[in-house]
Design a protein around this motif. Sequence first.
Motif, short mmCIF file in Angstrom:
data_model
loop_
_atom_site.label_atom_id
_atom_site.label_comp_id
_atom_site.label_asym_id
_atom_site.label_seq_id
_atom_site.Cartn_x
_atom_site.Cartn_y
_atom_site.Cartn_z
N LEU A 114 0.84 -1.19 0.00
CA LEU A 114 0.00 0.00 0.00
C LEU A 114 0.88 1.24 0.00
N LYS A 115 0.43 2.28 -0.70
CA LYS A 115 1.22 3.51 -0.80
C LYS A 115 1.01 4.44 0.38
N VAL A 116 -0.16 4.39 1.01
CA VAL A 116 -0.49 5.35 2.07
C VAL A 116 -0.17 4.83 3.47
N ARG A 117 0.06 3.53 3.63
CA ARG A 117 0.37 2.95 4.93
C ARG A 117 1.46 1.90 4.75
N PRO A 118 2.25 1.64 5.79
CA PRO A 118 3.28 0.60 5.68
C PRO A 118 2.68 -0.79 5.83
N GLU A 119 1.76 -1.13 4.92
CA GLU A 119 1.08 -2.41 4.95
C GLU A 119 1.12 -3.06 3.58
N CYS A 120 0.88 -4.35 3.59
CA CYS A 120 0.83 -5.14 2.37
C CYS A 120 -0.56 -5.78 2.30
N ARG A 121 -1.27 -5.59 1.20
CA ARG A 121 -2.57 -6.24 0.99
C ARG A 121 -2.30 -7.61 0.39
N VAL A 122 -2.72 -8.64 1.12
CA VAL A 122 -2.46 -10.01 0.71
C VAL A 122 -3.78 -10.72 0.43
N THR A 123 -3.89 -11.31 -0.74
CA THR A 123 -5.07 -12.09 -1.10
C THR A 123 -4.68 -13.56 -1.18
N PHE A 124 -5.38 -14.37 -0.41
CA PHE A 124 -5.17 -15.81 -0.38
C PHE A 124 -6.27 -16.46 -1.21
#
Length: 101
Positions: free
Chosen positions: A8-18
């Motif tokens: 994600l560009k706005v937060r230090p997170e990764c969107r993960v789809t399982f």
Amino acid sequence: MAITKKSLKVRPECRVTFNYRPGDEARHCVELRGDFNGWGEKPLPLKRQRDGSYRVTLNLPQGGEYAFRYLIDEAHWDNDEAADAYVPNPYGTGDNGMLRT
């Protein structure tokens, strides 16, 4: 089975789809369990898709490493062949998949 990751560009997170696809056409109850949800303390059920696969998406902190598995019908554990690595689980009953974000 597949795992997709997007930082994600706005937060230090990764969107993960399982994505999980069982080996048969029967309906199943599929849950994602791992370090990120206390191995089931907060259930993460996968939603059945029209094509017969199951999917769930969540955001995880970037730079993390998480063990996980799928629990099928409250009886059978399965790993994702798209995991970043595998480590023996503490129960001696196989390996857990590892996800790196």
